[in-house]
Design a protein around this motif. Sequence first.
Motif, mmCIF file in Angstrom:
data_model
loop_
_atom_site.group_PDB
_atom_site.id
_atom_site.type_symbol
_atom_site.label_atom_id
_atom_site.label_comp_id
_atom_site.label_asym_id
_atom_site.label_seq_id
_atom_site.Cartn_x
_atom_site.Cartn_y
_atom_site.Cartn_z
ATOM 1 N N ASN A 166 0.816 -1.079 -0.195
ATOM 2 C CA ASN A 166 -0.150 -0.008 0.153
ATOM 3 C C ASN A 166 0.628 0.922 0.166
ATOM 4 O OD1 ASN A 166 -2.609 -1.376 0.353
ATOM 5 N ND2 ASN A 166 -2.373 -1.726 1.742
ATOM 6 N N ARG A 207 2.673 -1.454 4.457
ATOM 7 C CA ARG A 207 1.985 -2.893 4.395
ATOM 8 C C ARG A 207 0.940 -3.865 3.137
ATOM 9 N NH1 ARG A 207 -1.907 -0.170 8.275
ATOM 10 N NH2 ARG A 207 -3.254 -2.282 7.310
ATOM 11 N N VAL A 262 0.175 -6.941 1.188
ATOM 12 C CA VAL A 262 -1.342 -7.407 0.913
ATOM 13 C C VAL A 262 -0.832 -8.227 -0.090
ATOM 14 C CG1 VAL A 262 -2.472 -5.710 2.117
ATOM 15 C CG2 VAL A 262 -1.517 -5.176 -0.326
ATOM 16 N N GLU A 301 -8.616 -8.343 -1.021
ATOM 17 C CA GLU A 301 -7.131 -8.343 -0.523
ATOM 18 C C GLU A 301 -6.865 -8.774 0.991
ATOM 19 O OE1 GLU A 301 -5.893 -4.273 -0.611
ATOM 20 O OE2 GLU A 301 -5.830 -4.315 -2.744
ATOM 21 N N SER A 329 -4.386 -8.438 4.292
ATOM 22 C CA SER A 329 -3.190 -7.656 4.927
ATOM 23 C C SER A 329 -2.020 -8.754 5.766
ATOM 24 C CB SER A 329 -4.612 -6.658 5.966
ATOM 25 O OG SER A 329 -2.199 -5.835 7.126
#
Length: 341
Positions: free
Chosen positions: A5, A73, A75, A299, A301
């Motif tokens: 991200n 981040r 994913v 998605e 995480s």
Amino acid sequence: MLSFNWPWLFLALPLPLFVYFLIPAKQTMQSQVFAPSLMMLAEQRQIGAQKPSIVLYILMALAWFCLVTAAARPVYVGEPKPIIETDRNMMLAVDISGSMSEEDMAVRGRLINRLQAVKVVLTDFIAKRKGDRLGLILFGSKAYIQTPLTFDLQTLEQLLNESAIGLAGKQTAIGDAIGLGVKRLQSLPESNRVLIFLTDGQNTSGEIDPIQAAKLAQQAGVKIYTIGIGADELVVQGFFGPRRVNPSRDLDEKTLTEVADLTGGQYFRARNLEELNQIYSFLDDLEAIESDKQVIRPEKSLFHYVLAFALGLATVIFMIQQRWLNKLIDITSPNKEKARV
């Protein structure tokens, strides 16, 4: 595929090197001068020999890399999945008056009442309406909204199965039920507005005439499909032996046909469970679900996994450093005692 991200955070990876090479080491001044001795020189050599190994530096670098990766981040992006969207609004109006308790529907050779047969067939019909908004009207002497228009088909199915005969009264308010369905549908943006209306009798209660309610539906652009349920012939045991009766003698097919014709719908006759099932299969094809037009990529995480690994490395580094410091303490402590002596 793996994605991030905030990938620009990877620019922080060389930060420890900048700190190490660009910021000068702090010079410490000792306030006291001690006389050198052979014992102190030996102590310094022993301390110098206990330097962190290359493994410790590698673990530190790996821990820093994991921290930066978690901050970015990460994913996992899955395979594309279709989204079913139709913008279709459909109300189901089900008669639960006293006459629906007539046991003239057979399942596997066993007679069940009309409402039970409706529940069996509607359960499968509801499951196929993914992407549609469905609502449920139950009516007898009065008409009630049991479920407003919703995408939650599971809750609607549960409330249908929990409905009971006579809950809304013993008589049949066909006009009121149609009017209530039109009222719920006409306030929505124009789309395929459909009312599927099922009853086994005639209008014996309510304030609105069924034909007047059908004209209101016509003006509102609501299409009504009417279904008359009930067997034409049933053998019952009488005082003089078995005799044939018509359990659907009160069914007002003329009115139901006129209501459907006024609104551009169609009238169906369900004399048994097989015909009822065929009717709803036909309606499923007639008001078919539109083809998929949009897709999503789910998605998942992953940053917490990377962060947990970084914390594990930090724990290992701390344990290694503590062991190294303990060794220094063990080496220097005897010398300090001797120096004091």
